[in-house]
Write an enzyme that holds these catalytic residues in place. Structure first.
Site, mmCIF file in Angstrom:
data_model
loop_
_atom_site.group_PDB
_atom_site.id
_atom_site.type_symbol
_atom_site.label_atom_id
_atom_site.label_comp_id
_atom_site.label_asym_id
_atom_site.label_seq_id
_atom_site.Cartn_x
_atom_site.Cartn_y
_atom_site.Cartn_z
ATOM 1 C CG ASP A 261 -2.007 1.060 1.176
ATOM 2 O OD1 ASP A 261 -3.178 0.740 1.465
ATOM 3 O OD2 ASP A 261 -1.709 2.224 0.818
ATOM 4 C CB ALA B 233 -2.513 -2.196 13.365
ATOM 5 C CE1 TYR B 234 -3.385 -0.347 4.551
ATOM 6 C CE2 TYR B 234 -4.245 -2.573 4.655
ATOM 7 C CZ TYR B 234 -3.802 -1.494 3.912
ATOM 8 O OH TYR B 234 -3.773 -1.556 2.539
ATOM 9 C CB CYS B 235 0.130 1.988 7.953
ATOM 10 S SG CYS B 235 1.394 2.884 7.061
ATOM 11 C CB THR C 86 0.862 -5.399 9.161
ATOM 12 O OG1 THR C 86 -0.340 -4.778 8.689
ATOM 13 C CG2 THR C 86 0.787 -5.561 10.669
#
Ligand code: NDP
Ligand SMILES: Nc1nc2c(c(=O)[nH]1)N=C([C@H](O)[C@@H](O)CO)CN2
Length: 236
Positions: A135, A147-149, A151
């Protein structure tokens, strides 16, 4: 005598980007094995075109290893692995740790273990590729999806390490999209806000990811690279 090419594995192909890329590979007579977690119309559509669907829940090590074992009953070689499966979750108050662990498992542990356990399948194909779908947000971080970023940034690191480890037999690259397709629940105000973030200001659709996958599979001189596909967010 024409020999059948080794299949391409794409994870999370039951819908959206993964489904589109799987359909486009099938359009090119490329055999496909795909992972899915939920039964969806897209899963059945791929089966009807001859793709092999393998159930996978990448939220824990046992689920990942069970997928790998099942995968190996279907093929002893792979042309490529496309790590597409992903959970996009904002911070959930009171449940932060389990969401973080889930996204760590899907975005980092699954690609890590699949790459390690399936390298022998890739080495039976020439050329051979791994593609991590990351991403663009890893470029600067995300206040709403911490957390998304994090990972996905770990996935970017795996691209560099596996590229070094697997060269020259296997190329390892990434694709870092910004918004390519909205979700059904996205309202007009959100859509306008997101479109305003990029210089090109469009919702391009999943074909731009397939074009990026095609480039990486076809180019013999690219490894350890993550392609930015973000409509020019970085120049806005
Ligand atoms: N859409 C966009 O605009 C953007 C997408 N990306 C990235 O591009 C890729 C494709 O995006 P998109 O198509 O929107 O992705 P989706 O949000 O549609 O997720 C793809 C699939 O991942 C699977 N998945 C989620 N969690 C798990 C799990 N624990 N175990 C197994 N499978 C799981 C789901 O399977 P199932 O449905 O079977 O449960 C889902 O269909 C993703 O990696 C995403 O992060 C990056 C930036 C923008
Ligand atoms: N697994 C997913 N990851 C992401 C999605 C998605 O729908 N599923 N969507 C986005 C957004 O489009 C974001 O880029 C908007 O700024 C990011 N990742």
């Amino acid at each position: 005598m024409t020999c059948t090419p080794a299949p391409i594995l794409i994870t999370g192909a039951g819908q959206r980007v993964g489904l589109h890329c799987a359909q486009r590979l099938l359009d090119e007579q490329q055999p496909v094995i795909f992972s899915y977690r939920s039964e969806r119309p897209g899963v059945q559509a791929l089966r009807e075109r001859g793709a092999v669907g393998v159930f996978a829940d990448f939220s824990c090590e046992a689920g990942i290893l069970a997928f790998i074992s099942e995968l190996k009953t279907h093929t002893d070689s792979l042309r490529a692995i496309i790590h597409n499966a992903s959970t996009w979750a904002a911070e959930t108050p009171g449940d932060e740790a389990s969401a973080f662990i889930d996204m760590f498992s899907v975005h980092m542990l699954a690609p890590y273990l699949i790459n390690l356990h399936c390298a022998d399948l890739l080495r039976r194909s020439t050329p051979a590729d791994i593609v991590h779908i990351s991403d663009d947000v890893t470029r600067k971080g995300s206040r709403q999806h911490i957390a998304y970023c994090a990972t996905k940034a770990g996935l970017d690191s795996l691209t560099l390490s596996f590229a070094a480890q697997y060269a020259p037999r296997i190329k390892v690259n990434g694709i870092a999209p910004a918004m390519v397709m909205f979700n059904e629940g996205d309202d007009a105000a959100y859509r306008a806000k997101v479109l305003a973030k990029s210089a090109l200001g469009i919702e391009p659709g999943p074909e731009v990811i397939y074009q990026s996958v095609r480039y990486l599979l076809d180019n013999p001189y690219v490894t350890g690279t993550t392609l930015t596909v973000n409509g020019g967010r970085h120049v806005k």
